[in-house]
Design an enzyme around this catalytic site. Structure first.
Site, PDB file in Angstrom:
ATOM      1  CG  ASP A   1       8.976   3.511  -1.533  1.00  0.00           C
ATOM      2  OD1 ASP A   1       9.570   4.585  -1.745  1.00  0.00           O
ATOM      3  OD2 ASP A   1       8.467   3.226  -0.433  1.00  0.00           O
TER       4      ASP A   1
ATOM      5  CG  HIS B   1      16.161   2.791   0.346  1.00  0.00           C
ATOM      6  ND1 HIS B   1      16.836   3.966   0.080  1.00  0.00           N
ATOM      7  CD2 HIS B   1      14.884   3.150   0.647  1.00  0.00           C
ATOM      8  CE1 HIS B   1      15.988   4.982   0.212  1.00  0.00           C
ATOM      9  NE2 HIS B   1      14.815   4.513   0.540  1.00  0.00           N
TER      10      HIS B   1
HETATM   11  C1  BG6 Z   1      11.831   6.023   1.806  1.00  0.00           C
HETATM   12  C2  BG6 Z   1      10.630   5.298   1.278  1.00  0.00           C
HETATM   13  O1  BG6 Z   1      12.749   6.253   0.782  1.00  0.00           O
HETATM   14  O2  BG6 Z   1      12.445   5.229   2.815  1.00  0.00           O
HETATM   15  C3  BG6 Z   1       9.656   5.003   2.405  1.00  0.00           C
HETATM   16  O3  BG6 Z   1       9.992   6.114   0.296  1.00  0.00           O
HETATM   17  C4  BG6 Z   1      10.347   4.255   3.525  1.00  0.00           C
HETATM   18  O4  BG6 Z   1       8.549   4.253   1.934  1.00  0.00           O
HETATM   19  C5  BG6 Z   1      11.612   4.993   3.933  1.00  0.00           C
HETATM   20  O5  BG6 Z   1       9.450   4.187   4.615  1.00  0.00           O
HETATM   21  C6  BG6 Z   1      12.413   4.191   4.937  1.00  0.00           C
HETATM   22  O6  BG6 Z   1      13.453   4.991   5.405  1.00  0.00           O
HETATM   23  P1  BG6 Z   1      13.983   4.860   6.888  1.00  0.00           P
HETATM   24  O7  BG6 Z   1      15.182   5.730   6.952  1.00  0.00           O
HETATM   25  O8  BG6 Z   1      12.858   5.313   7.773  1.00  0.00           O
HETATM   26  O9  BG6 Z   1      14.275   3.417   7.084  1.00  0.00           O
END
Ligand code: BG6
Length: 444
Positions: free
Chosen positions: A201, A205
């Site tokens: 997931d 990032h």
């Molecule tokens: C998403 C994930 O891509 O990013 C989630 O699938 C996560 O699990 C989210 O909570 C976090 O994004 P942000 O912008 O809220 O930090």
């Protein structure tokens, strides 16, 4: 705009969903603006495998094109179940909805949400389908972290201030930490999470944060220069070898996860991940990167910390002042840059005191109070045809090459790679502390 989903929705239900979503996100448009917005929206229920759906979509888009003078400029945003990506892309092509740009200015593009496959093989199959459906210039692989204002600022700050970027290398830097902590747990996404787990997931990032921090600066911020430099960066990350996984990674699951609705009693899905990796290039060779990411790990905190070497000479040899300099990007929810240092404490004696210089990005950006959110920015970029902040097919492949040994080792040798429990609200299992402590460092 045409919205489409598997759920049948009457007009009234659609409108109230939109109104609620806007208000939850803190937008309260005037009733006049809201009605204009609604008057441009249509909804159709989708069966992604059914030709009739694509015929209706084609007709609806043609109707909207002529009503609003859009001239066949179509952006398809796929935030559907990932298993539907391939068939949707191929059907859009088959129905003539994905086409080469034309001289009169028409274009069609497709945005693919994550998860981009669930393994190296499935990502490759998706990639092959997309190649059949569209050219690379039409495919926008989204990772919303690249659209965050504070992530953008990492690059801006590096390129404008030689004093920082000039020291981000193995001469000056001891190690780098990336933290992606979330207060939230599953939020009703049990079925997704049970299949994917945190590593799949969040890895995209994490790697994007690493790239933006540690890649060499591109000659320009244009798409091709930027992507070429990022490619070199990813090419120099050394994925973990299978046998290194037990000593360089930690997986965890918060206590109570198995009691969440939709979670199996014997679930092995990880909700926490920590690992160490190395970058094998002239700039970073020998500087370890440590990563922690987790659900229910206390307050939300996404940050990048660059920890400088200890001073090597002079009086500091005899005084333990730890690592006095850390450059920190607080990406969210605080939007701050801090630099910690040590200075003389005022007074007759030579005493030292830690200090922090802080730049509050939110306060600085008062005039930009209306700056776009991550998704807004990326959708605007996609509409304007700029792929710079979107991921290349190379990056996607790299992500899976990086993840695969980790996932395989966890699955095939659970004895050597236990799933550690941690209490909700803490910063993960004790094993994650050990991971960094054994190298003589600690998490920031
Ligand atoms: C998403 C994930 O891509 O990013 C989630 O699938 C996560 O699990 C989210 O909570 C976090 O994004 P942000 O912008 O809220 O930090």
């Amino acid at each position: 705009m045409v919205l489409s989903g598997r759920t049948p929705l009457e007009r009234g239900a659609l409108e109230s969903r939109i109104r609620n979503a806007l208000s939850t996100a803190g937008f309260n448009p005037s009733s006049e603006n809201f009605s204009v917005f609604l008057s441009r929206l249509e909804y159709i229920q989708a069966d992604y495998a059914d030709d009739a759906f694509y015929s209706r979509l084609t007709a609806l888009l043609a109707k909207q094109d002529s009503r609003f003078g859009v001239k066949r400029k179509h952006l398809f945003y796929l935030a559907t179940p990932p298993s539907a990506f391939e068939s949707i892309a191929l059907n859009l092509k088959a129905f003539g909805l994905l086409f080469d740009p034309c001289e009169t200015g028409c274009w069609s593009r497709i945005i693919i949400e994550k998860p981009y496959g669930s393994s190296l093989e499935s990502a490759a199959a998706l990639e092959a389908a997309l190649k059949q459906a569209a050219s690379e210039s039409q495919v926008y692989r989204i990772d919303h972290f690249t659209g965050k204002e504070t992530v953008q600022n990492v690059m801006a700050l590096r390129s404008a201030n030689a004093v920082f970027d000039g020291t981000w290398n193995n001469r000056f830097m001891d190690h780098v930490q990336i933290t992606v902590f979330e207060e939230l747990g599953l939020e009703g996404r049990a079925s997704f999470f049970e299949k994917m787990g945190l590593a799949r997931d969040m890895m995209s990032h994490i790697l994007q944060l690493a790239a933006i921090t540690a890649m060499d600066l591109p000659a320009t911020f244009r798409d091709t220069d930027f992507k070429a430099e990022k490619k070199l960066f990813f090419g120099s990350i050394r994925p973990l070898e299978r046998e290194e996984v037990p000593t360089r990674s930690v997986r965890g699951q918060y206590a109570g996860y198995r009691d969440e609705q939709g979670v199996a009693q014997d679930s092995l899905a990880e909700t926490f991940l920590a690992f160490k990796f190395q970058i094998d290039n002239a700039r970073w060779r020998g500087v370890p990167f440590y990563v922690r990411a987790g659900k229910k790990t206390g307050a939300k905190s996404t940050r990048i910390d660059l920890v400088y070497n200890k001073p090597a000479r002079g009086i500091f040899k005899t005084i333990n002042i730890g690592h006095p300099n850390t450059f920190s990007f607080n990406i969210q929810p605080e939007e701050k840059i801090t630099f910690s240092l040590v200075s003389k404490h005022p007074g007759p004696k030579l005493c030292f005191a830690p200090k922090t210089i802080e730049l509050d990005y939110r306060a600085e950006g008062q005039d930009a109070a209306g700056y776009p959110t991550d998704y807004e920015r990326l959708l605007i970029e996609a509409m304007s045809g700029d792929q710079t902040l979107f991921l290349s097919s190379f990056e996607m492949r790299f992500m899976w090459e990086f993840l695969s040994p980790l996932l395989a080792a966890w699955q095939e040798d659970p004895g050597a790679n236990p799933l550690h429990a941690y209490a909700a609200g803490t910063s993960g299992p004790a094993a994650a502390e050990k991971l960094i402590k054994k190298d003589g460092m600690s998490w920031v």
